[in-house]
Every structure is written in C-alpha cells, then in structure tokens.
Design an enzyme around this catalytic site. Structure first.
Site, PDB file in Angstrom:
ATOM      1  N   PRO A 100      -0.961   5.232  -7.775  1.00 38.96           N
ATOM      2  CA  PRO A 100       0.263   4.427  -7.923  1.00 38.96           C
ATOM      3  C   PRO A 100      -0.076   2.987  -8.329  1.00 38.96           C
ATOM      4  O   PRO A 100      -1.070   2.425  -7.843  1.00 38.96           O
ATOM      5  CB  PRO A 100       0.886   4.447  -6.523  1.00 38.96           C
ATOM      6  CG  PRO A 100       0.251   5.591  -5.827  1.00 38.96           C
ATOM      7  CD  PRO A 100      -1.112   5.771  -6.425  1.00 38.96           C
ATOM      8  N   GLY A 104      -1.929  -1.776  -4.393  1.00 42.78           N
ATOM      9  CA  GLY A 104      -3.185  -2.124  -3.721  1.00 42.78           C
ATOM     10  C   GLY A 104      -4.186  -0.983  -3.705  1.00 42.78           C
ATOM     11  O   GLY A 104      -5.108  -0.970  -2.893  1.00 42.78           O
ATOM     12  N   LEU A 105      -4.026  -0.007  -4.604  1.00 42.98           N
ATOM     13  CA  LEU A 105      -4.901   1.172  -4.574  1.00 42.98           C
ATOM     14  C   LEU A 105      -5.876   1.212  -5.752  1.00 42.98           C
ATOM     15  O   LEU A 105      -6.498   2.244  -6.033  1.00 42.98           O
ATOM     16  CB  LEU A 105      -4.047   2.452  -4.509  1.00 42.98           C
ATOM     17  CG  LEU A 105      -3.174   2.533  -3.246  1.00 42.98           C
ATOM     18  CD1 LEU A 105      -2.293   3.769  -3.271  1.00 42.98           C
ATOM     19  CD2 LEU A 105      -4.021   2.521  -1.973  1.00 42.98           C
ATOM     20  N   GLY A 106      -6.020   0.096  -6.442  1.00 43.96           N
ATOM     21  CA  GLY A 106      -7.099  -0.035  -7.426  1.00 43.96           C
ATOM     22  C   GLY A 106      -6.816   0.607  -8.770  1.00 43.96           C
ATOM     23  O   GLY A 106      -7.762   0.895  -9.529  1.00 43.96           O
ATOM     24  N   SER A 107      -5.538   0.808  -9.102  1.00 45.19           N
ATOM     25  CA  SER A 107      -5.224   1.491 -10.364  1.00 45.19           C
ATOM     26  C   SER A 107      -5.784   0.750 -11.586  1.00 45.19           C
ATOM     27  O   SER A 107      -6.398   1.364 -12.461  1.00 45.19           O
ATOM     28  CB  SER A 107      -3.704   1.681 -10.428  1.00 45.19           C
ATOM     29  OG  SER A 107      -3.188   1.362 -11.646  1.00 45.19           O
ATOM     30  N   SER A 108      -5.615  -0.570 -11.656  1.00 43.95           N
ATOM     31  CA  SER A 108      -6.078  -1.300 -12.847  1.00 43.95           C
ATOM     32  C   SER A 108      -7.610  -1.294 -12.946  1.00 43.95           C
ATOM     33  O   SER A 108      -8.173  -1.121 -14.032  1.00 43.95           O
ATOM     34  CB  SER A 108      -5.532  -2.732 -12.869  1.00 43.95           C
ATOM     35  OG  SER A 108      -5.853  -3.391 -11.680  1.00 43.95           O
ATOM     36  N   ALA A 109      -8.296  -1.424 -11.805  1.00 47.63           N
ATOM     37  CA  ALA A 109      -9.774  -1.408 -11.830  1.00 47.63           C
ATOM     38  C   ALA A 109     -10.283  -0.026 -12.240  1.00 47.63           C
ATOM     39  O   ALA A 109     -11.270   0.103 -12.987  1.00 47.63           O
ATOM     40  CB  ALA A 109     -10.331  -1.786 -10.459  1.00 47.63           C
ATOM     41  N   ALA A 110      -9.600   1.026 -11.769  1.00 42.33           N
ATOM     42  CA  ALA A 110     -10.032   2.386 -12.098  1.00 42.33           C
ATOM     43  C   ALA A 110      -9.846   2.654 -13.594  1.00 42.33           C
ATOM     44  O   ALA A 110     -10.724   3.240 -14.243  1.00 42.33           O
ATOM     45  CB  ALA A 110      -9.241   3.400 -11.262  1.00 42.33           C
ATOM     46  N   ASP A 151     -12.322  -4.840  -6.011  1.00 39.12           N
ATOM     47  CA  ASP A 151     -11.679  -3.606  -6.501  1.00 39.12           C
ATOM     48  C   ASP A 151     -12.609  -2.884  -7.482  1.00 39.12           C
ATOM     49  O   ASP A 151     -12.837  -1.677  -7.376  1.00 39.12           O
ATOM     50  CB  ASP A 151     -10.350  -3.909  -7.214  1.00 39.12           C
ATOM     51  CG  ASP A 151      -9.237  -4.264  -6.235  1.00 39.12           C
ATOM     52  OD1 ASP A 151      -9.562  -4.609  -5.085  1.00 39.12           O
ATOM     53  OD2 ASP A 151      -8.056  -4.215  -6.621  1.00 39.12           O
TER      54      ASP A 151
HETATM   55  O1  PMV Z   1      -4.986  -5.867  -6.113  1.00 38.68           O
HETATM   56  P1  PMV Z   1      -5.083  -5.490  -4.699  1.00 38.68           P
HETATM   57  O2  PMV Z   1      -3.778  -5.378  -4.032  1.00 38.68           O
HETATM   58  O3  PMV Z   1      -5.964  -4.320  -4.480  1.00 38.68           O
HETATM   59  O4  PMV Z   1      -5.778  -6.710  -3.914  1.00 38.68           O
HETATM   60  C1  PMV Z   1      -7.091  -7.090  -4.182  1.00 38.68           C
HETATM   61  C2  PMV Z   1      -7.710  -7.708  -2.988  1.00 38.68           C
HETATM   62  C3  PMV Z   1      -7.510  -9.206  -2.793  1.00 38.68           C
HETATM   63  O5  PMV Z   1      -8.509  -9.585  -1.846  1.00 38.68           O
HETATM   64  C4  PMV Z   1      -6.146  -9.520  -2.225  1.00 38.68           C
HETATM   65  C5  PMV Z   1      -7.710  -9.985  -4.085  1.00 38.68           C
HETATM   66  C6  PMV Z   1      -9.151 -10.032  -4.571  1.00 38.68           C
HETATM   67  O6  PMV Z   1      -9.329 -10.465  -5.725  1.00 38.68           O
HETATM   68  O7  PMV Z   1     -10.077  -9.693  -3.835  1.00 38.68           O
END
Ligand code: PMV
Length: 321
Positions: A100, A104-110, A151
C-alpha cells in the site's frame, strides 16, 4: 531482446523512525509484500507503466519527463546511473506492487530498488548492497525530501537491519530465533506524506533541544535492548520496548487518534507490543503477539483498520527473479 525482472520486499520500522533522522539508530524489518519491476530494452523515449495506479509516462534520452511527476524518481535514478559513467539504454518498464502507498510500508523504496536492480542487469552490471541503498535513496529524496535512508536499507538487505544514517547497515539478522510469536500489520487507512511529520519533528528538536537530546539517548538505549532481545528470542521484552517506543513517538507528536485506537485495541486483545511504523499521523501500526492470540487480535483490529495482515519476514531483500 534484453529483459530483466527484479522484486523487492516492503518494510516496517520496528524501532527508531524519526529519531533516525536526528541521529539515533533504527531497527527495520522487511515484510512479505512486494514491488516488481519488469524492464525490456527498447528505444528512447523510454516508457514507464505502473500497473496498479495506471500511471504512464515517458522519459527522453536527455532525461526530460513526458508525463506525470510520479515518474520523477525513475528519472533521478537514471541520472545518478549516468553520472557513474554508464551509457543508458532506452527501455520499457512495467512496475507493479502489492505494498500500500503512503502507509509507511516502504512502497517507494521497494519500487526504486527493484527498478535499479533490473535496469542495472540490462546494462550488464550488478551493484553491491551498499551502492544499491545509495542509489535507491536518491529516488527517495525526490519523494520524501531528505530521507535517512532506512527505508532503502531495509528493502535492499531483507531480514532485520540495524541502521544508522551516514553509517549504513551496521548489522543484519536474516533468521528469527523462534516462531511462536507473530507480527501483524494494521493499516489506519489514513494516507499521509512522510515529509510533513518529519519536518515537524525537526522543528520540535530545534525548539526543545535539551529535551530531544535526552529522548534521543532513551531511544538509542531502547534500540540496543531491542536488538539484544531480538537476537535472544526474548519477544516479551521486545514487545515492552515497542510500547516504550510508541510513547516516545507520541511525545514527538506523530501519533494520531486512529493509531492510538489500534494500538490500545491490540494491547487489550493480548498483544505484547504495538506501535506506529513509519512517519505516523496515519499509515500502519505494527503489532507483536503470541501466535495463540493472533486470530483474536486480527479479528478485533479488523473493525478499526482498512486492512490487517500477519506478516512474514523475507530473508532476502531486492533481487532478480
Ligand atoms: O516513509 P515512511 O513512513 O516509511 O517513514 C520513513 C521513516 C522516517 O524516519 C519517518 C523518515 C526517514 O527518512 O527515516
């Protein structure tokens, strides 16, 4: 035709979100939700299609974007790869993901790391994990402003990673010592942008410097103990530390009514620990429980959440398939 497919897990942050931006460590865990990038070599302009969102766009050979701003992170990846001295082949990329977004579940990094691994395969080069984290985090900068990199590290390494900004992954656990405890994610369904709560926490840390410095020390100690508990398989202690961490995050002003309702319902249903994960003010909650209480917890959280899922921890991060 030259073709490559890579997948990447999503992630939760078990400990240290926000604190990692201002100097502490973080403990992040890969989860069994995946993003997938399928890339075929083709002519320029290159084409990007996102299956779930329906987003389509093109990028020209001089890296101009023809289409929506959502494809900017891909252009940034290409620009960094070019700055490393590689010739960029044109391509067609199909992106799909069951992670999703804005939760906060890392979709963009993945997505960034799966794209990077598949594209580097087309070029004929494999990046080591450290460089892959650096590259993926460049795309995260477009999406989030000034990310700590946690992430990207979590999804690239898989398992559970102990991370510090500037230092990278300090250590990685690929296997959990016992399986009579479960991790459950419950999503509030409230979407939010990471950079807003991050900016607020940075302002708070400047205004109350001495208080934040004590909280940062407390968080570092929480993470040290959490890491030891995790390695020993002492999940009761791990859960208590998650609850302490939730209290610290609440003090930073990044919790919300929806998060607290899920956290308290989970604890009342028998969870040993429950806290927000990621930037907060919405997004997901991570719950740790004894496996014999997992059904009761999933049932009770279902009425408060947009979705609830028991997660597994994939030992592998981003890789070719
Ligand atoms: O994007 P999120 O919701 O997974 O948050 C990342 C984690 C934070 O510590 C809030 C931001 C960061 O850059 O580490």
């Amino acid at each position: 035709m030259n073709k490559a497919v890579a997948i990447s897990p999503g992630k939760v942050i078990l400990f240290g979100e926000h604190f990692v931006v201002i100097g502490s460590k973080a403990l992040a865990m890969a989860i069994d939700l995946y993003a997938r990038a399928e890339i075929k070599e083709s002519s320029w302009p290159s084409e990007i299609i996102s299956k779930e969102t329906g987003i389509k766009g093109k990028i020209t050979k001089d890296l101009k974007i023809l289409g929506p701003k959502e494809i900017e992170p891909i252009a940034r990846l290409l620009s960094v790869i070019r700055s490393w001295g590689y010739n960029l082949p044109g391509f067609k990329a199909i992106i799909s993901s069951d992670i999703p977004i804005s939760s906060g579940l890392g979709s963009s990094a993945a997505i960034a790391s799966a794209f990077s691994v598949a594209y580097m395969k087309i070029i004929g080069h494999e990046l080591d994990k450290k460089n892959l984290v650096t590259l993926s985090n460049e795309a995260e900068k477009v999406t989030h402003g000034n990310p700590s990199g946690v992430d990207s590290a979590a999804v690239v390494y898989g398992g559970i990673s102990l991370y510090r900004k500037g230092e990278g992954v300090i250590s990685n656990i690929n296997e959990l010592p016992r399986n009579d405890y479960s991790f459950i994610i419950a999503d509030t369904g409230v979407k939010r942008k990471t950079y807003l709560p991050v900016n607020d926490v940075i302002s708070l840390s400047k205004r109350f410097r001495s208080i934040l410095s004590l909280m940062l020390d407390a968080e570092d100690r929480v993470i040290e103990l959490a890491y030891e508990s995790l390695k020993k398989g002492d999940y009761e202690t791990l859960g208590q530390l998650m609850n302490i961490n939730q209290g610290l995050l609440n003090s930073l002003g990044v919790s919300s009514r929806e998060i607290e309702e899920i956290v308290y319902e989970g604890r009342m249903a028998g969870a040993v620990g429950a806290k927000l994960t990621g930037a907060g003010r919405g997004g997901a909650v991570i719950v740790l429980c004894r496996s014999d209480t997992e059904n009761e917890i999933i049932n009770r959280l279902s009425s408060l959440s947009s979705w609830v899922k028991k997660i597994k921890i994939p030992p592998y991060g981003t890789h070719l398939v």
